[in-house]
Design a protein around this motif. Sequence first.
Motif, PDB file in Angstrom:
ATOM      1  N   ASN A  60      26.740 120.259  66.924  1.00  0.00           N
ATOM      2  CA  ASN A  60      28.021 120.540  67.586  1.00  0.00           C
ATOM      3  C   ASN A  60      27.876 120.902  69.058  1.00  0.00           C
ATOM      4  OD1 ASN A  60      29.764 119.888  65.577  1.00  0.00           O
ATOM      5  ND2 ASN A  60      30.262 121.974  64.968  1.00  0.00           N
ATOM      6  N   SER A  61      26.732 120.526  69.663  1.00  0.00           N
ATOM      7  CA  SER A  61      26.497 120.857  71.074  1.00  0.00           C
ATOM      8  C   SER A  61      26.678 119.659  71.991  1.00  0.00           C
ATOM      9  CB  SER A  61      25.071 121.401  71.249  1.00  0.00           C
ATOM     10  OG  SER A  61      24.121 120.364  71.043  1.00  0.00           O
ATOM     11  N   GLY A  62      27.008 118.508  71.430  1.00  0.00           N
ATOM     12  CA  GLY A  62      27.068 117.298  72.237  1.00  0.00           C
ATOM     13  C   GLY A  62      25.697 116.708  72.490  1.00  0.00           C
ATOM     14  N   GLY A  63      24.762 116.919  71.548  1.00  0.00           N
ATOM     15  CA  GLY A  63      23.426 116.339  71.650  1.00  0.00           C
ATOM     16  C   GLY A  63      22.449 117.132  72.488  1.00  0.00           C
ATOM     17  N   ALA A  75      27.392 132.250  72.209  1.00  0.00           N
ATOM     18  CA  ALA A  75      28.244 133.204  72.923  1.00  0.00           C
ATOM     19  C   ALA A  75      29.672 132.681  73.035  1.00  0.00           C
ATOM     20  CB  ALA A  75      27.666 133.467  74.313  1.00  0.00           C
ATOM     21  N   ILE A  76      29.814 131.389  73.273  1.00  0.00           N
ATOM     22  CA  ILE A  76      31.133 130.784  73.426  1.00  0.00           C
ATOM     23  C   ILE A  76      31.901 130.776  72.107  1.00  0.00           C
ATOM     24  CG2 ILE A  76      32.325 128.590  73.858  1.00  0.00           C
ATOM     25  CD1 ILE A  76      30.091 127.970  75.910  1.00  0.00           C
ATOM     26  N   VAL A  77      31.243 130.316  71.047  1.00  0.00           N
ATOM     27  CA  VAL A  77      31.924 130.133  69.759  1.00  0.00           C
ATOM     28  C   VAL A  77      32.238 131.469  69.098  1.00  0.00           C
ATOM     29  CG1 VAL A  77      31.719 129.145  67.443  1.00  0.00           C
ATOM     30  CG2 VAL A  77      30.912 127.855  69.426  1.00  0.00           C
ATOM     31  N   GLY A  78      31.305 132.434  69.199  1.00  0.00           N
ATOM     32  CA  GLY A  78      31.530 133.748  68.600  1.00  0.00           C
ATOM     33  C   GLY A  78      31.486 133.722  67.084  1.00  0.00           C
ATOM     34  N   HIS A  79      32.222 134.627  66.453  1.00  0.00           N
ATOM     35  CA  HIS A  79      32.286 134.754  64.993  1.00  0.00           C
ATOM     36  C   HIS A  79      30.905 135.011  64.373  1.00  0.00           C
ATOM     37  CE1 HIS A  79      36.504 133.691  64.885  1.00  0.00           C
ATOM     38  NE2 HIS A  79      36.253 132.618  65.619  1.00  0.00           N
ATOM     39  N   SER A  89      32.162 125.777  63.853  1.00  0.00           N
ATOM     40  CA  SER A  89      33.535 125.628  64.345  1.00  0.00           C
ATOM     41  C   SER A  89      33.613 125.265  65.825  1.00  0.00           C
ATOM     42  CB  SER A  89      34.314 126.930  64.102  1.00  0.00           C
ATOM     43  OG  SER A  89      33.712 128.011  64.799  1.00  0.00           O
ATOM     44  N   ALA A  90      32.495 124.911  66.458  1.00  0.00           N
ATOM     45  CA  ALA A  90      32.513 124.561  67.882  1.00  0.00           C
ATOM     46  C   ALA A  90      33.430 123.365  68.136  1.00  0.00           C
ATOM     47  CB  ALA A  90      31.100 124.249  68.367  1.00  0.00           C
ATOM     48  N   THR A  91      34.215 123.442  69.207  1.00  0.00           N
ATOM     49  CA  THR A  91      35.215 122.425  69.527  1.00  0.00           C
ATOM     50  C   THR A  91      34.816 121.639  70.775  1.00  0.00           C
ATOM     51  OG1 THR A  91      36.457 123.924  70.955  1.00  0.00           O
ATOM     52  CG2 THR A  91      37.000 123.951  68.592  1.00  0.00           C
ATOM     53  N   ASP A  92      35.588 120.602  71.081  1.00  0.00           N
ATOM     54  CA  ASP A  92      35.360 119.843  72.315  1.00  0.00           C
ATOM     55  C   ASP A  92      35.499 120.741  73.539  1.00  0.00           C
ATOM     56  OD1 ASP A  92      34.881 117.489  70.965  1.00  0.00           O
ATOM     57  OD2 ASP A  92      36.946 116.765  71.130  1.00  0.00           O
ATOM     58  N   GLU A  93      36.461 121.652  73.489  1.00  0.00           N
ATOM     59  CA  GLU A  93      36.646 122.581  74.604  1.00  0.00           C
ATOM     60  C   GLU A  93      35.427 123.496  74.758  1.00  0.00           C
ATOM     61  OE1 GLU A  93      38.434 123.947  77.926  1.00  0.00           O
ATOM     62  OE2 GLU A  93      39.162 122.318  76.639  1.00  0.00           O
ATOM     63  N   ARG A  95      32.356 122.698  73.937  1.00  0.00           N
ATOM     64  CA  ARG A  95      31.270 121.882  74.491  1.00  0.00           C
ATOM     65  C   ARG A  95      31.460 121.653  75.994  1.00  0.00           C
ATOM     66  NH1 ARG A  95      31.445 120.182  69.157  1.00  0.00           N
ATOM     67  NH2 ARG A  95      33.276 118.851  69.406  1.00  0.00           N
ATOM     68  N   LYS A  96      32.700 121.505  76.425  1.00  0.00           N
ATOM     69  CA  LYS A  96      32.968 121.351  77.858  1.00  0.00           C
ATOM     70  C   LYS A  96      32.585 122.624  78.607  1.00  0.00           C
ATOM     71  CE  LYS A  96      36.698 120.202  81.088  1.00  0.00           C
ATOM     72  NZ  LYS A  96      38.143 119.849  81.213  1.00  0.00           N
ATOM     73  N   TRP A  97      32.964 123.769  78.051  1.00  0.00           N
ATOM     74  CA  TRP A  97      32.626 125.055  78.665  1.00  0.00           C
ATOM     75  C   TRP A  97      31.111 125.259  78.674  1.00  0.00           C
ATOM     76  CZ3 TRP A  97      34.461 130.498  76.582  1.00  0.00           C
ATOM     77  CH2 TRP A  97      34.269 131.449  77.579  1.00  0.00           C
ATOM     78  N   LEU A  98      30.451 124.823  77.601  1.00  0.00           N
ATOM     79  CA  LEU A  98      28.990 124.913  77.527  1.00  0.00           C
ATOM     80  C   LEU A  98      28.350 124.199  78.712  1.00  0.00           C
ATOM     81  CD1 LEU A  98      26.252 125.453  76.110  1.00  0.00           C
ATOM     82  CD2 LEU A  98      26.684 123.397  74.728  1.00  0.00           C
ATOM     83  N   GLY A  99      28.807 122.980  78.997  1.00  0.00           N
ATOM     84  CA  GLY A  99      28.255 122.236  80.122  1.00  0.00           C
ATOM     85  C   GLY A  99      28.439 122.963  81.438  1.00  0.00           C
TER      86      GLY A  99
END
Length: 415
Positions: A60-63, A75-79, A89-93, A95-99
Motif C-alpha cells: 500500500n505504499s505505491g511500490g 505515521a500518516i495512516v495511524g491506528h 487502510s492506506a489510501t491514495d491520499e 500515498r501522495k502525502w508519503l511522497g
Amino acid sequence: MDYISLLQSEMRPAFGCTEPIALAYAAAKAVSVLDEFPNHIHARCSANIIKNVKSVVIPNSGGRKGLQAATTLGAIVGHPERELEVLESATDEDRKWLGTLLDANFCTVSLAEGVDNLYIEITAETDEHTAVVRIENDHTNVTYVAVDGEIVSETINEIKKVAKTEYAMTFDSIYEFSKTADISGIIPQIKQQVEYNTAISREGLSNDYGSNIGQLLLLDEENPSLETKCKARAAAGSDARMSGCPLPVVICSGSGNQGLTVSVPIITTAEELGKSDDELYRALVFANLLTLYVKSGIGKLSAYCGVVSAGVVSVAGIAFLKGDSKDIIENTLVNGLASLSGIVCDGAKPSCAGKIAISLDGAFMGYKQARLNKNYQKGDGLVAYSVDETIRSIGTVAQGMKETDVVILNEMLKH
C-alpha cells in the motif's frame, strides 16, 4: 508450557513483511501518543531491522521500499491498534502525502548499536513536544513510551514486559500434544492460516511478482509431483509477499515467510492425500510449535535464514500428517537441519522465495533419508545425540553469527 496460549500469541495476521510493518506500527504509536502530527521523525533500528526493511516492497505504499517509507507511511495512516495490519487502510491520499514527506526528508534513520536483534526506537517531534516509542524482542512488544521525557505508565495494555522467546519445550512434548491434546482453542487461528496463506500463494502463482520462483518451478511440468507443488506454492506466496502484495499472511515466529513455508506444503499435501480437517489441523499445530521451538534458540531475527528451519519443520509436519513414526519425523528434522544450516539471511526481498524452494527441496531429501534409514550419524558435524540437543546446537551456532550479521549488512549497504 501452555501451548495453546503460545500459538494464539504467535499466529497473528500481518499485512506485509513484518519488519517494515513493525516500523510503521511504532511510528503510528508515537504519533498517537504525541496527539498531533509531528514535524520530524527519527528511527533508530538494530542491524537486523535495517537489513530486513532495505529491499522489500511495503504494501500500500505505491511500490516503495526502505525504512523512511515504512516509518513515514505508518505515521500518516495511524491506528496503532491494528498492530501488524496497520497499513491495510492506506489510501491514495496517504500515498501522495508519503511522497511529499519523503521529498522533504521528514524521516531520518540511524543504526542502534549494542541492542537486541529486534529493536526499534521512534522519536517523533513537534515544535513543542517529543514522543519516544521503543519496540524490543517482538514486532509489537512496546517496552517504552515517553512524552517530553515523562514515562507513560506501563500498566496500559499496549506495553508488555520484555520477554526472550526461549520456550520450555521438547520434541516429545510437542509431538504428544499435537497427537492427543484438545486443540479447539487454536482452531480459529489455524483456519485463518489455511485461508490467508493459501490465498496469497494462489495470488503469487497467478500474477507477476518478484522473480516468480513459484511459477518457474511449475514450468514444463505437465504433471508436477507433490514435492514440486509444495515448493512452488510456498515460494509463490513469498514471491507475492516480498513484492508488496496487499494480502495478509498468518505468521510464525514473527515471520510471514516462515508462516508460509511451514504451512503451505502441509496444506497442499493434505489436499492431495484427502486428509481430514482434524489431521490437517493437528499437523499444523505440530509444525507451528516445532518452528517456534527450533527458532527459540536462533532468535526471531538472525544471520541464520529462518525459512531453512521452517522448511525442514514443514516436511517433518508432512511426515506427521502422513502418520509416519516418531523416529522418521525426528530424523527428517535432523537430516534437514544438518544439510541446510549454512544458508544466511541477507534481508527480506524476492530471493527469499528461492531460499524457501531450496530449503524444502533439501528437507524432502532428509525425509527420504529418514524413510530409508540413511540418516546422518550422531556426532557428525552439528548432529548431536538427540533431536533436542541438535536443535540447541543449531541455536548456539546462530547466536554465534552476530558478526556475520554485521558483515552482511555492511555489504548490503554498498549497493
